[in-house]
Motif scaffolding. Structure first.
Motif, mmCIF file in Angstrom:
data_model
loop_
_atom_site.group_PDB
_atom_site.id
_atom_site.type_symbol
_atom_site.label_atom_id
_atom_site.label_comp_id
_atom_site.label_asym_id
_atom_site.label_seq_id
_atom_site.Cartn_x
_atom_site.Cartn_y
_atom_site.Cartn_z
ATOM 1 N N GLY A 2 1.119 -4.424 3.073
ATOM 2 C CA GLY A 2 -0.322 -4.460 3.292
ATOM 3 C C GLY A 2 -0.869 -5.869 3.457
ATOM 4 O O GLY A 2 -1.864 -6.090 4.143
ATOM 5 N N ARG A 3 -0.197 -6.842 2.835
ATOM 6 C CA ARG A 3 -0.613 -8.243 2.947
ATOM 7 C C ARG A 3 0.559 -9.129 2.578
ATOM 8 O O ARG A 3 1.342 -8.797 1.674
ATOM 9 N N VAL A 4 0.706 -10.238 3.271
ATOM 10 C CA VAL A 4 1.787 -11.183 2.992
ATOM 11 C C VAL A 4 1.235 -12.595 3.027
ATOM 12 O O VAL A 4 0.412 -12.935 3.872
ATOM 13 N N THR A 5 1.696 -13.410 2.062
ATOM 14 C CA THR A 5 1.205 -14.789 1.922
ATOM 15 C C THR A 5 2.378 -15.739 1.728
ATOM 16 O O THR A 5 3.328 -15.431 0.998
ATOM 17 N N LEU A 6 2.287 -16.888 2.371
ATOM 18 C CA LEU A 6 3.250 -17.975 2.184
ATOM 19 C C LEU A 6 2.509 -19.231 1.746
ATOM 20 O O LEU A 6 1.454 -19.546 2.301
ATOM 21 N N VAL A 56 -1.795 -6.617 6.909
ATOM 22 C CA VAL A 56 -0.856 -5.975 7.826
ATOM 23 C C VAL A 56 -1.229 -4.501 7.987
ATOM 24 O O VAL A 56 -1.474 -3.800 6.994
ATOM 25 N N ARG A 57 -1.246 -4.060 9.229
ATOM 26 C CA ARG A 57 -1.508 -2.645 9.523
ATOM 27 C C ARG A 57 -0.189 -1.883 9.419
ATOM 28 O O ARG A 57 0.749 -2.141 10.179
ATOM 29 N N ALA A 58 -0.125 -0.991 8.475
ATOM 30 C CA ALA A 58 1.113 -0.249 8.237
ATOM 31 C C ALA A 58 1.432 0.654 9.420
ATOM 32 O O ALA A 58 0.542 1.106 10.154
ATOM 33 N N MET A 59 2.730 0.915 9.613
ATOM 34 C CA MET A 59 3.162 1.770 10.718
ATOM 35 C C MET A 59 2.845 3.237 10.447
ATOM 36 O O MET A 59 2.749 4.042 11.374
ATOM 37 N N GLU A 60 2.701 3.597 9.181
ATOM 38 C CA GLU A 60 2.328 4.962 8.813
ATOM 39 C C GLU A 60 0.904 4.980 8.261
ATOM 40 O O GLU A 60 0.344 3.938 7.909
ATOM 41 N N ARG A 61 0.350 6.174 8.168
ATOM 42 C CA ARG A 61 -1.016 6.308 7.654
ATOM 43 C C ARG A 61 -1.048 5.953 6.174
ATOM 44 O O ARG A 61 -0.219 6.423 5.394
ATOM 45 N N PRO A 71 -9.995 -0.589 2.560
ATOM 46 C CA PRO A 71 -9.991 -0.145 3.971
ATOM 47 C C PRO A 71 -10.586 -1.165 4.938
ATOM 48 O O PRO A 71 -10.122 -1.297 6.068
ATOM 49 N N LYS A 72 -11.606 -1.923 4.508
ATOM 50 C CA LYS A 72 -12.246 -2.885 5.408
ATOM 51 C C LYS A 72 -11.290 -3.992 5.843
ATOM 52 O O LYS A 72 -11.453 -4.595 6.905
ATOM 53 N N HIS A 73 -10.279 -4.276 5.027
ATOM 54 C CA HIS A 73 -9.325 -5.331 5.362
ATOM 55 C C HIS A 73 -8.444 -4.951 6.552
ATOM 56 O O HIS A 73 -7.860 -5.829 7.202
ATOM 57 N N MET A 74 -8.334 -3.673 6.821
ATOM 58 C CA MET A 74 -7.492 -3.230 7.929
ATOM 59 C C MET A 74 -8.158 -3.431 9.285
ATOM 60 O O MET A 74 -7.506 -3.288 10.326
ATOM 61 N N ASN A 75 -9.458 -3.745 9.287
ATOM 62 C CA ASN A 75 -10.162 -3.943 10.561
ATOM 63 C C ASN A 75 -9.614 -5.149 11.327
ATOM 64 O O ASN A 75 -9.572 -5.140 12.563
ATOM 65 N N VAL A 87 0.867 -1.176 0.000
ATOM 66 C CA VAL A 87 0.000 0.000 0.000
ATOM 67 C C VAL A 87 0.904 1.226 0.000
ATOM 68 O O VAL A 87 2.102 1.140 0.286
ATOM 69 N N GLY A 88 0.312 2.380 -0.335
ATOM 70 C CA GLY A 88 1.090 3.612 -0.410
ATOM 71 C C GLY A 88 0.984 4.446 0.853
ATOM 72 O O GLY A 88 -0.118 4.707 1.348
#
Length: 292
Positions: free
Chosen positions: A119-123, A136-141, A154-158, A107-108
């Motif tokens: 923003g998201r990681v998959t294995l 993943v909730r980013a450390m910055e806005r 945005p709903k994925h960040m919940n 994400v930007g």
């Protein structure tokens, strides 16, 4: 002199058939009425019906004898329809395997959203089964979710996990394992992680996959190597990680052989580099020689 009597040789008319009345005339056979005479709509209906050639006994005998009827000269066999290859797991085994493939979606963040953050990681494991998949909730806005590519909203960040939690879990999962992926330096960079080079299998770096020494996209490689279409719209990290793993599996034998040869050659160069300084010390003019 008396008039002569008619000669007995004069032909007499044939005797009439006793079973046939000479006065009765044979009636003409009635003509078959035309279809239009029987039904005024028949001619119109007949013109609309498709014309079918009448079957013959000869054709029937040929068919019964096992001889197929000849096909039209213009008929050509239609090419087989291309079947779309779907990237699906090859087994139900969801355990951690020696090799795992990773894919991250970014994400930007930052002032204009130009800086990338996880923003998201998959294995996935060697069979293509998911062993880890988290938002993943980013450390910055977050300024730009880059939904058109990342598929993140945005709903994925919940229900997203904190970055430090995800980083620690990923580090533990990939430790001591072969890490497969495409352009892995980008994934490791956003995760703030490193991995031993000898355990990295990057489909963008493998020499056999390059075209004119240029890196190729995962989409292009998946189409050529696997016959699968990926990244048609929003990217799916599960599909991308699975594609990288299946590409690796298909060329695993040759790939591992080339990796061994590369590291064997590098070890030889290191050994030669260590021997050179030791050998050159004997001819160094700055080192005093001992006269016996």
């Amino acid at each position: 002199m008396a008039n002569p009597t008619p000669s007995s040789t004069t032909p007499t008319p044939p005797a009439a058939n006793p079973g046939r009345n000479p006065k009765r005339k044979r009636k003409p056979k009635p003509k078959a009425a035309a279809p239009s005479a029987l039904n005024p709509n028949w001619a119109q209906l007949q013109s609309k019906l498709p014309h079918r050639p009448a079957s013959t006994h000869l054709g029937k005998r040929k068919h019964e004898a096992g001889h197929p009827s000849p096909s039209p000269a213009h008929a050509e066999p239609s090419p087989p329809a291309e079947t779309e290859v779907k990237l699906e797991p090859t087994s139900d085994d969801s355990s951690l395997t020696k090799a795992v493939a990773i894919d991250c979606e970014m994400v930007g963040v930052g002032a204009d959203g130009g800086k990338s953050a996880l923003g998201r990681v998959t294995l996935v494991n060697s069979f293509g089964n998911v062993v880890y998949d988290e938002y993943v909730r980013a450390m910055e806005r977050i300024v730009d979710y880059r939904t058109r590519i990342s598929g993140i909203r945005p709903k994925h960040m919940n229900k997203a996990k904190e970055f430090w939690v995800v980083q620690k879990e990923i580090a533990e999962l990939i430790k001591g394992r072969i890490l497969v992926g495409h352009a892995l330096h980008n994934d490791l960079k956003v995760l703030l992680l490193s991995h031993p080079k000898k355990d990295i299998r990057d489909t963008s770096e493998y020499e056999m996959f390059r075209r004119e020494r240029k890196r190729r996209s995962l989409k292009d490689l998946a189409s050529e190597v696997l016959g699968a279409k990926i990244q048609q719209n929003e990217h799916c990290p599960i599909e991308d990680a699975r594609a990288a793993m299946f590409i690796y599996n298909k060329h695993k034998k040759a790939w591992e052989k080339s990796m061994k040869e590369q590291f064997r050659f590098k070890k030889k160069l290191k050994k030669r580099g260590k021997k050179k300084p030791a050998e050159s010390n004997g001819n160094d003019p700055n080192i005093p020689t001992v006269l016996l």
